[in-house]
Design a protein around this motif. Sequence first.
Motif, PDB file in Angstrom:
ATOM      1  N   ARG A  90     120.845 108.450  -1.287  1.00  0.00           N
ATOM      2  CA  ARG A  90     120.397 107.468  -2.279  1.00  0.00           C
ATOM      3  C   ARG A  90     120.680 106.043  -1.793  1.00  0.00           C
ATOM      4  N   ILE A  91     121.837 105.836  -1.176  1.00  0.00           N
ATOM      5  CA  ILE A  91     122.204 104.501  -0.707  1.00  0.00           C
ATOM      6  C   ILE A  91     121.304 104.057   0.447  1.00  0.00           C
ATOM      7  N   VAL A  92     121.031 104.979   1.374  1.00  0.00           N
ATOM      8  CA  VAL A  92     120.222 104.641   2.544  1.00  0.00           C
ATOM      9  C   VAL A  92     118.811 104.232   2.128  1.00  0.00           C
ATOM     10  N   ILE A  93     118.193 104.990   1.241  1.00  0.00           N
ATOM     11  CA  ILE A  93     116.804 104.691   0.884  1.00  0.00           C
ATOM     12  C   ILE A  93     116.719 103.455  -0.006  1.00  0.00           C
ATOM     13  N   SER A  94     117.773 103.162  -0.777  1.00  0.00           N
ATOM     14  CA  SER A  94     117.726 101.988  -1.651  1.00  0.00           C
ATOM     15  C   SER A  94     117.732 100.692  -0.850  1.00  0.00           C
TER      16      SER A  94
END
Length: 240
Positions: A90-94
């Motif tokens: 979730r953090i990477v794609i955000s």
Amino acid sequence: MWVLLGVGVLVLGFVLRLNPLLVIVISALVTGLTAAWAPGVGVTDLWAAAVATLEAFGKAFNDSRYFHITWLILPLIGLLEREGLQERARIVISKAKAATAGRLMLVYLVLRQATSALGLTSLGGHPQMVRPLLAPMAEGAAEADGPISDRTRYRIRGMAAATDNIGLFFGEDIFIAIGSIVLMVGFLQQAGIVVEPLQLSVWAIPTAIVALMVHGARLLMFDRTLERLSSAAEETEGSK
């Protein structure tokens, strides 16, 4: 008529939400015993019928034991989720500004359909790809513009699962050695229609392309739906 008691046990067990495996075994035993029962049949014969039913279960499991190897990956997926796989995804794609939930799932749809057409159907799937990676990444892309509601979150998860299903369903029929192709060839031959597996695979290509276009358009429109849901949620919070 008494043989149908097994179906009743099956329905009752699922209505009561009992353990599905236990319900199926009991239903099979009831069916086997009622099929063997008749006037004059003794306890020994009924016991033999129960043992024969369990033997049939064991034989079926042994014949298809290689298919159960895929379940060995589930403990690994659970361990990765416990260590924060979903949060990292979730953090990477955000951090990707151009990424949206719809665009991300569209890319996955293309990859899923392409790999399924090559016979690599195990590369995706709900337990090994949608739950730990695709859905969290799509949620992260949607959260880039701000917090999302539970309703939006569940909509994203449902669309992620549907995207995997569509990509697999319409892609795997292009692969000539897939089980569905073999089944259709055998069924048509029984009806007196002789076709080659390659013919079915070739005719599956237009269907797969149409499915890609239709669901791809749905995914692009899904971004607009998420924007409307986000705007409605903000208006609701503002009115409070």
